[in-house]
Scaffold this active site. Sequence first.
Site, PDB file in Angstrom:
ATOM      1  N   GLU A   1      -4.297  -9.083  -1.286  1.00 27.20           N
ATOM      2  CA  GLU A   1      -4.865  -8.863   0.045  1.00 27.20           C
ATOM      3  C   GLU A   1      -6.304  -8.393  -0.023  1.00 27.20           C
ATOM      4  OE1 GLU A   1      -2.560  -6.476   2.870  1.00 27.20           O
ATOM      5  OE2 GLU A   1      -4.472  -5.790   3.716  1.00 27.20           O
TER       6      GLU A   1
ATOM      7  N   GLU B   1       0.811  -1.225   0.000  1.00 26.84           N
ATOM      8  CA  GLU B   1       0.000   0.000   0.000  1.00 26.84           C
ATOM      9  C   GLU B   1       0.844   1.275   0.000  1.00 26.84           C
ATOM     10  OE1 GLU B   1      -2.977  -0.442   3.071  1.00 26.84           O
ATOM     11  OE2 GLU B   1      -3.955  -2.066   1.968  1.00 26.84           O
TER      12      GLU B   1
END
Length: 451
Positions: free
Chosen positions: A301, A203
């Site tokens: 994810e 991220e």
Amino acid sequence: MEKVNKVRVIQTARDTGERFKVNADLLLDQVEPGKVSSVEVDSQQEFQVIYGFGGAFTEAAAYVFAHLEPAKQAQILDAYFHPEQGIGYSFGRVHMNSSDFSLGSYSCDDIVGDVELKYFNIERDKRFVIPMLKAAQKVKGEPLKLLVSTWSPPAWMKTNRRMAEGGKLKDEYRATWALFFAKFIKAYEGEGVPVWGLTVQNEPDATQTWESCRYTAEEERNFIRDYLGPVLLREGLSDKKIIAWDHNRDLLYERAKVILGDEQAARYVWGTAFHWYSGDQFDNVRKTREAFPEKNLIFTEGCLEGGVKLGQWDRGERYAHNIIGDFTHGTNAWVDWNLLLDMNGGPNHVANFCDAPLIADPVSNQVYYQSSYYYIGHFSKFVPPGACRIYCLADDPRLETVAFKNPDGTIATIVFNPTDEQCRFQLKIDGLGAVVDSLPHSIVTYLGKWS
């Protein structure tokens, strides 16, 4: 040779209590035109190769696992990794340094200024994570495709001098940070745990209250091109798959354009990874697949936030919707987040509690199977690595579907009904058909083999 027209039917449904229930075989015959809607499969129209499914060996998952009795540990490993009894997981994901799903914040080298990484070590990982990984490998009977992801470099390498709250990697530590990846991979492999690939940064467009580090697309591109790729090559690790982005679908295509659009960076990159937290946005997956057909796409994810909701059926349905959407738009592999969590949805050192397909209570030594376990399993159990997606189209908008041709010739067609209604349709595979009913809030895998 005649077509085989017998199809195995495996069903999970909310209101019947069925979980991977094997029902009576379905016999396909001549198609009956015009009577009901259809799910049509054409095995001659092939698309992307599938590399497999998996989940994450976080410190949280491994800690919960370590505090269960051996019989329950064996049950969990069999459920995920046993080639016959389990759901066929072949991927794993592990965090390099800590993540929110660690017991605390740490790195493999906290010695300020140790640019040669003389004090680098993975002693923390040897407590819980590596033993669970090795146990999973043993049950699987072969190494997993293990993916290494990092949430943050050590604090001393960052502009904000913290592992949490974003910040950036300092320019003067880019070479050291690239070497850090190589050290981590070699240390794991020295423990008998092979590493398949790595993502550059988890991220990279987020500043979180937990471990995080920001990169622009250009910064990530330059780090891969000028540091990470060359260092892995120099260290004899050029076979490890470098995967970019590892964040949400919203910016997947834009990020890929910058990184994969650079010829020198792209030669090091196996593909791009993404998560689901920004919404469906499956069209960005398709655009990336079409723009860079020689590269791969991997979902790395997804989880349901806000803690554990035992028995809540929407857990599984969100997974099915996302898996179908991702594969129909070009994804090659799909990796869930935590394999296992406790009754709160942790441990998590910043109270960012989430749900997981398996939930355990170490005090009572109980393991709970969420609907997500079964919904993921309707894909992973019946679609092994080496399968390819094939043409599949439902003309009833209430149904979500996808189909695969497996290496052994088996055709797996998955039909997901998230509605409150029973839906009648004709399953049509390569010109043969049968009328069936899809129960409300159900998922069915149809397995047939043709010659």
